[in-house]
Design an enzyme around this catalytic site. Structure first.
Site, PDB file in Angstrom:
ATOM      1  N   GLU A   1       2.624  11.545   7.173  1.00 14.32           N
ATOM      2  CA  GLU A   1       1.597  10.578   7.846  1.00 14.32           C
ATOM      3  C   GLU A   1       1.429   9.474   6.733  1.00 14.32           C
ATOM      4  O   GLU A   1       1.670   9.317   5.734  1.00 14.32           O
ATOM      5  CB  GLU A   1       0.453  11.493   8.030  1.00 14.32           C
ATOM      6  N   HIS A   2       0.324   8.888   7.195  1.00 16.29           N
ATOM      7  CA  HIS A   2      -0.274   7.566   6.714  1.00 16.29           C
ATOM      8  C   HIS A   2      -0.659   7.680   5.193  1.00 16.29           C
ATOM      9  O   HIS A   2      -1.154   8.815   4.863  1.00 16.29           O
ATOM     10  CB  HIS A   2      -1.533   7.013   7.355  1.00 16.29           C
ATOM     11  N   ASP A   3      -0.318   6.880   4.388  1.00 17.07           N
ATOM     12  CA  ASP A   3      -0.816   6.745   2.933  1.00 17.07           C
ATOM     13  C   ASP A   3      -0.382   7.880   2.216  1.00 17.07           C
ATOM     14  O   ASP A   3      -1.104   8.203   1.058  1.00 17.07           O
ATOM     15  CB  ASP A   3      -2.468   6.738   2.938  1.00 17.07           C
TER      16      ASP A   3
END
Length: 169
Positions: free
Chosen positions: A88-90
């Protein structure tokens, strides 16, 4: 199938290789054995994987079918993302990391080099200012649920994941 010696001695203008070995430590060892042999490493992406920021993915990665890498993720060299897994993000994924099938790495996680994460493991979301970190050379067991930072050179199992104690000799 060629032995390593025969492959190196083969008179080809250009040699390309993908290291498809799941054990991060063995994959790393082979990489360092052949990196100076005029061989090109490439990445392999399944046609039905979803990758939002391909520019942040390093060389030598193997991205299996039905996987996803979402926005603002940074992926190191020779990462294996197996079937039905996602990043997922980041998130920051180090070099020579393996996700077995079904791994769920939620946002704001940092995974250091040479980490193996077993099938079905879940890594809980971190926070932008307090990421969940998995230290280098660690192993996360199949089905484990990681809710906090993991020290380097350790094995964690269970739900929630706890450190696996070594047997006394």
């Amino acid at each position: 199938v060629l032995s390593f010696k025969k492959f190196i001695k083969t008179k080809k203008v250009k040699k390309n290789i993908l290291l498809g070995i799941s054990d991060p430590k063995i994959r790393r060892k082979i990489y360092f054995k052949i990196k100076n042999e005029n061989i090109n490493f490439f990445s392999l992406y399944s046609k039905n994987s979803i990758i939002l920021d391909k520019k942040n993915i390093s060389t030598g990665c193997s991205i299996s079918p039905f996987t996803m890498i979402t926005s603002n993720a940074k992926i190191g060299k020779f990462f294996h993302l197996n079937i039905y897994s996602y990043v997922e993000h980041d998130c920051e994924i180090g070099d020579f990391v393996t996700f077995a099938p079904g791994v769920k790495c939620n946002g704001n996680v940092k995974i250091h080099d040479n980490v193996f994460i077993g099938s079905g493991a879940v890594i809980k979301n971190g926070m932008p200012n307090r990421k969940i970190v998995i230290g280098e050379n660690s192993i996360i067991g199949a089905g484990a649920v990681v809710t906090k930072t993991i020290n380097k050179n350790t094995t964690y199992v269970g739900n929630p994941a706890i450190k696996l104690l070594k047997n006394k000799k």
